[in-house]
Design an enzyme around this catalytic site. Structure first.
Site, mmCIF file in Angstrom:
data_model
loop_
_atom_site.group_PDB
_atom_site.id
_atom_site.type_symbol
_atom_site.label_atom_id
_atom_site.label_comp_id
_atom_site.label_asym_id
_atom_site.label_seq_id
_atom_site.Cartn_x
_atom_site.Cartn_y
_atom_site.Cartn_z
ATOM 1 N NE ARG A 73 -10.093 -0.123 9.291
ATOM 2 C CZ ARG A 73 -9.611 -0.681 8.448
ATOM 3 N NH1 ARG A 73 -8.785 -1.844 8.429
ATOM 4 N NH2 ARG A 73 -9.739 0.117 7.431
ATOM 5 N NE ARG B 39 -4.071 -0.462 1.397
ATOM 6 C CZ ARG B 39 -5.437 -0.402 1.879
ATOM 7 N NH1 ARG B 39 -5.703 -0.763 3.230
ATOM 8 N NH2 ARG B 39 -6.248 0.435 1.178
HETATM 9 C C1 UD1 Z 1 -9.180 2.112 -1.807
HETATM 10 C C2 UD1 Z 1 -10.442 1.674 -1.079
HETATM 11 C C3 UD1 Z 1 -10.005 0.249 -0.690
HETATM 12 C C4 UD1 Z 1 -10.105 -0.566 -1.714
HETATM 13 C C5 UD1 Z 1 -9.080 -0.200 -2.917
HETATM 14 C C6 UD1 Z 1 -8.866 -0.809 -4.197
HETATM 15 C C7 UD1 Z 1 -10.877 3.325 0.254
HETATM 16 C C8 UD1 Z 1 -10.880 4.426 1.489
HETATM 17 N N1 UD1 Z 1 -10.308 2.417 0.154
HETATM 18 O O1 UD1 Z 1 -8.043 1.811 -1.450
HETATM 19 O O2 UD1 Z 1 -11.367 -0.269 0.035
HETATM 20 O O3 UD1 Z 1 -9.546 -2.113 -1.598
HETATM 21 O O4 UD1 Z 1 -9.269 1.243 -3.200
HETATM 22 O O5 UD1 Z 1 -10.163 -0.915 -4.688
HETATM 23 O O6 UD1 Z 1 -11.589 4.097 -0.610
HETATM 24 N N2 UD1 Z 1 -0.963 1.832 -5.367
HETATM 25 C C9 UD1 Z 1 0.544 2.311 -5.553
HETATM 26 N N3 UD1 Z 1 0.748 3.477 -5.479
HETATM 27 C C10 UD1 Z 1 -0.227 4.391 -4.744
HETATM 28 C C11 UD1 Z 1 -1.373 4.169 -4.429
HETATM 29 C C12 UD1 Z 1 -2.035 2.720 -4.983
HETATM 30 O O7 UD1 Z 1 1.106 1.338 -6.044
HETATM 31 O O8 UD1 Z 1 0.470 5.617 -4.331
HETATM 32 C C13 UD1 Z 1 -1.312 0.562 -5.725
HETATM 33 C C14 UD1 Z 1 -1.553 -0.269 -4.604
HETATM 34 O O9 UD1 Z 1 -0.702 -0.940 -4.012
HETATM 35 C C15 UD1 Z 1 -2.660 -1.267 -5.069
HETATM 36 C C16 UD1 Z 1 -3.328 -0.434 -6.142
HETATM 37 O O10 UD1 Z 1 -2.692 0.674 -6.681
HETATM 38 O O11 UD1 Z 1 -1.937 -2.435 -5.678
HETATM 39 C C17 UD1 Z 1 -4.772 0.070 -5.819
HETATM 40 O O12 UD1 Z 1 -4.738 0.778 -4.692
HETATM 41 P P1 UD1 Z 1 -5.798 2.122 -4.446
HETATM 42 O O13 UD1 Z 1 -6.738 2.075 -5.360
HETATM 43 O O14 UD1 Z 1 -4.856 3.133 -4.283
HETATM 44 O O15 UD1 Z 1 -6.113 1.807 -3.005
HETATM 45 P P2 UD1 Z 1 -6.689 2.632 -1.971
HETATM 46 O O16 UD1 Z 1 -7.040 3.975 -2.401
HETATM 47 O O17 UD1 Z 1 -5.649 2.617 -0.769
#
Ligand code: UD1
Length: 418
Positions: A397, A121
């Site tokens: 949560r 994450r």
């Molecule tokens: C949001 C949701 C979560 C859900 C997820 C994916 C909220 C509060 N949470 O989490 O419930 O499981 O979307 O649908 O809305 N990544 C990177 N770099 C970054 C950000 C993300 O590499 O800066 C990667 C992550 O490791 C992951 C993918 O992108 O593999 C998707 O993550 P992301 O869509 O950002 O999830 P969240 O926003 O944390």
């Protein structure tokens, strides 16, 4: 620490209304910092993630009041740009505040966020996006410090369609000078909801729900009351529970369009589904049939937040299923717990090979994260005999009154404080 004691084996029958979406409420609460006028977020679910976000807003100096289930945020006296370590660790969505706090103070300091332990994450895409808007960022001692003279619109290409990064950049860009274009944006319905909320306050955003979001900066935002969309993940969890235990249920207040990928799988499982206006009706009369494969994908693909619950369902299907997790690295922590109940699952890398068994058996299991915990509860409801699910703070949560809603469907589940 609380636990659930569950006596399984019964059918689930009844009617439920879906809660307001956690993943809309959290960024919308974060967005409230962008305006000096009071904002009421209506019918917020009573869950720990929301309580922690409200605590963070209080720490920033926002005045919070409650009107029944609505939270009213008055950010006019907001006077701090620092998010304390203890609170940031409790909640991954604390990172959304970077965008709105930097927009308000031209400065923000936040400890690295916490949240469910389901993989690395990282927040690199959030930070790269903010840099493109003119923000200087330094990282030291577990804190991210941001500062800028002004925010200027720009084109931002996301390496992958991150939900959080898309929302964070939207919040930072709303009051930036000029136009921001986010390409390869995430398309989740909650992003469209955040757009609708911001536009309701006077922002000029279009394209959310597609891969390109265009934000034309405005000088000022207003206030008002806003009702976010319903929680498609809570809805999906209850639908899977009925598919697994057998029974029939009417779910109210949900846009079925947002759950298409799951509904498609449930039909393959042999469930009868009917959709009318904002209601989904499900009936499951016999042992579900295995779906060959489930692969998590960004929206509109199968949601990673329903992967654990779907794997639990596959455990009792007639036939074999393959479940692949494409978004997060360690989202199979619940599998050893399901195995204690007699599930036949082999995980290789990011794929679970599930051989359906006739019945699961009651066992004592431990929740390690929010959705994995929900999966253990529905598995216990379908299992023969008594089960315990320990450490249910993870479930608190994201699910408001989970046990009350399940009891309304006839489930034998009770919370015990240990
Ligand atoms: C949001 C949701 C979560 C859900 C997820 C994916 C909220 C509060 N949470 O989490 O419930 O499981 O979307 O649908 O809305 N990544 C990177 N770099 C970054 C950000 C993300 O590499 O800066 C990667 C992550 O490791 C992951 C993918 O992108 O593999 C998707 O993550 P992301 O869509 O950002 O999830 P969240 O926003 O944390």
């Amino acid at each position: 620490m609380d636990k659930y004691i569950i006596s399984g084996g019964g059918r689930l029958c009844g009617r439920l209304r879906v809660q307001t979406a956690k993943n809309s409420v959290l960024p919308i609460l974060a967005a409230a910092v962008l305006t000096d006028e009071p904002v009421a977020v209506c019918n917020v679910p009573d869950i720990t993630d929301v309580k922690n976000m409200v605590k963070i807003l209080s720490c920033l100096g926002c005045k919070i009041s409650y009107r029944g289930q609505d939270v009213v945020i008055d950010s006019s006296c907001c006077d701090s740009c620092e998010i304390p370590r203890a609170l940031a660790h409790e909640l991954r969505s604390s990172v959304f505040l970077l965008g709105s706090v930097i927009s308000r103070f031209r400065r923000a300091k936040i400890a690295y966020p916490g949240g469910c332990d389901i993989g690395l994450r990282p927040v690199d895409l959030h930070l790269t996006g903010l840099k493109r808007l003119g923000v200087d960022i330094s990282e030291c001692n577990g804190y991210i410090t941001c500062s800028c003279q002004k925010l200027t619109g720009n084109e931002i290409m996301l390496d992958c369609p991150s939900v959080g990064a898309t929302e964070n950049i939207m919040l930072a860009a709303v009051k930036a000078e000029g136009t921001t274009v986010i390409k390869n944006a995430a398309r989740e319905p909650e992003i469209e909801d955040v757009q609708n909320f911001l536009n309701f306050l006077g922002a000029k955003i279009k394209g959310a729900g597609t891969g390109t979001v265009v934000i034309e900066g405005v000088k000022k935002l207003g206030g008002g009351d806003y009702q976010p969309i319903a929680d498609r993940i809570e809805a999906g969890t209850f639908l899977i529970a009925v598919a697994m235990c057998g029974g029939e249920m009417e779910l109210g207040g949900i846009n079925a369009e947002n759950l298409s990928s799951l509904l498609h799988k449930l039909r393959e499982n042999g469930c009868k589904l009917r959709i009318k206006n904002d209601k989904i009706y499900i009936r499951s009369d016999r042992r579900p049939v295995a779906v060959k494969s489930v692969e998590t994908q960004p929206y509109p693909g199968f949601p990673t937040d329903l992967q654990a619950q779907m794997t639990a369902l596959c455990c009792v299907c007639a036939g074999n299923s393959i479940v692949t997790e494409n978004l997060f690295e360690t989202r199979f922590k619940y599998v050893p717990e399901l195995k204690k109940m007699g599930a036949d699952i082999t995980v290789i890398d990011r794929t679970a090979f599930v051989r359906g068994v006739e019945r699961l058996k009651g066992a004592v299991t431990v929740a390690h994260d929010l959705r994995g915990g929900a999966a253990l509860v529905i598995a216990a409801l379908a299992a023969e005999g008594e089960s315990e699910v320990l450490d249910i703070s993870h479930i608190d949560r994201g699910y408001a009154g989970f046990e009350y809603k399940l009891r309304a469907l006839g489930a034998k589940i009770r919370r015990v404080s240990t």
